[in-house]
Design an enzyme around this catalytic site. Sequence first.
Site, short mmCIF file in Angstrom:
data_model
loop_
_atom_site.label_atom_id
_atom_site.label_comp_id
_atom_site.label_asym_id
_atom_site.label_seq_id
_atom_site.Cartn_x
_atom_site.Cartn_y
_atom_site.Cartn_z
N CYS A 147 0.84 -1.21 0.00
CA CYS A 147 0.00 0.00 0.00
C CYS A 147 0.88 1.26 0.00
O CYS A 147 1.98 1.27 0.53
CB CYS A 147 -0.90 0.00 1.23
SG CYS A 147 -2.08 1.37 1.23
N ASP A 155 0.34 3.78 1.70
CA ASP A 155 0.25 4.36 3.04
C ASP A 155 1.63 4.75 3.59
O ASP A 155 2.56 3.93 3.59
CB ASP A 155 -0.41 3.33 3.98
CG ASP A 155 -0.83 3.94 5.30
OD1 ASP A 155 0.05 4.52 5.99
OD2 ASP A 155 -2.02 3.85 5.65
N ARG A 175 2.71 5.04 6.41
CA ARG A 175 3.18 4.36 7.64
C ARG A 175 3.74 2.97 7.36
O ARG A 175 4.27 2.32 8.25
CB ARG A 175 2.00 4.23 8.62
CG ARG A 175 1.40 5.55 9.03
CD ARG A 175 0.04 5.35 9.68
NE ARG A 175 -0.92 4.75 8.76
CZ ARG A 175 -2.16 4.38 9.08
NH1 ARG A 175 -2.58 4.53 10.33
NH2 ARG A 175 -2.96 3.85 8.19
N HIS A 184 -2.29 -4.11 4.96
CA HIS A 184 -2.08 -3.70 6.37
C HIS A 184 -3.41 -3.35 7.01
O HIS A 184 -4.32 -2.83 6.37
CB HIS A 184 -1.12 -2.50 6.45
CG HIS A 184 -1.66 -1.23 5.87
ND1 HIS A 184 -2.18 -0.22 6.64
CD2 HIS A 184 -1.80 -0.82 4.59
CE1 HIS A 184 -2.60 0.77 5.85
NE2 HIS A 184 -2.39 0.43 4.61
N CYS A 217 -6.12 0.09 6.92
CA CYS A 217 -5.86 0.64 5.58
C CYS A 217 -7.00 1.59 5.18
O CYS A 217 -8.17 1.18 5.15
CB CYS A 217 -5.74 -0.50 4.58
SG CYS A 217 -5.42 0.06 2.89
CO CO Z 1 -3.43 1.16 2.98
#
Ligand code: CO
Length: 214
Positions: free
Chosen positions: A41, A43, A45, A97, A100
């Site tokens: 992803c 993302d 993090r 994750h 998400c």
């Molecule tokens: Co995500």
Amino acid sequence: MEIEKLLENNRNWMSEKLALDPDYFKKLSEGQHPELLYIGCSDSRVNAEELMGLNPGDVFVHRNVANLVICTDNNLNAVVQYALEVLKVKHIIICGHYECGGIKAAMKPSDMGQLNSWLQTLRDVYRLHRRELNSIKDLSLRFDRLVELNVIEQCINIVKIDHVQRSWYRTGYPKIHGWVFDIRTGKIVDLNLDMHEEFRGIRKIYDLKPLGHE
Ligand code: CO
């Protein structure tokens, strides 16, 4: 955030690497031989290299919102072909994750502009597994399960790709791994997928072997 600070960080990082090995960048510039393709992803993090304890040169990375494998995605297809045919990676990891944002958005119908068509793939995952998902009353557990089911579906999608099948029939690789990064604890959960098992019953639909490979 001060952008100048980023460049300063870069200079510090450069010095640290050179202090450990004066030839660090010379070696890095000579080429890459990663054995892994990681699809995860976007993302901020979920930092692929850091969470696996890897260094530059160790992993070929593709990231998008909610780690989707969509067969008409030219970007993804190019990455997969290059990874298999040129880099000859042995493993493809698809890592979702918990928490998400993409998955969360797909759980509630709303108009999200350009994300509508992207998230439709996730809504399709929900539709395929709606009986199981709807039976989970706790919404946060349902959310977690959709994250896991999405990884499984994207692992199935990767095996549908012709580049992956050619490589499979030629070399027996890549091995496909479905993971979920538990952002609440830092642990990577291996879903222990057996792709031959996942493909039992549907192989006939997606198998490209009759198209000229053995
Ligand atoms: Co995500």
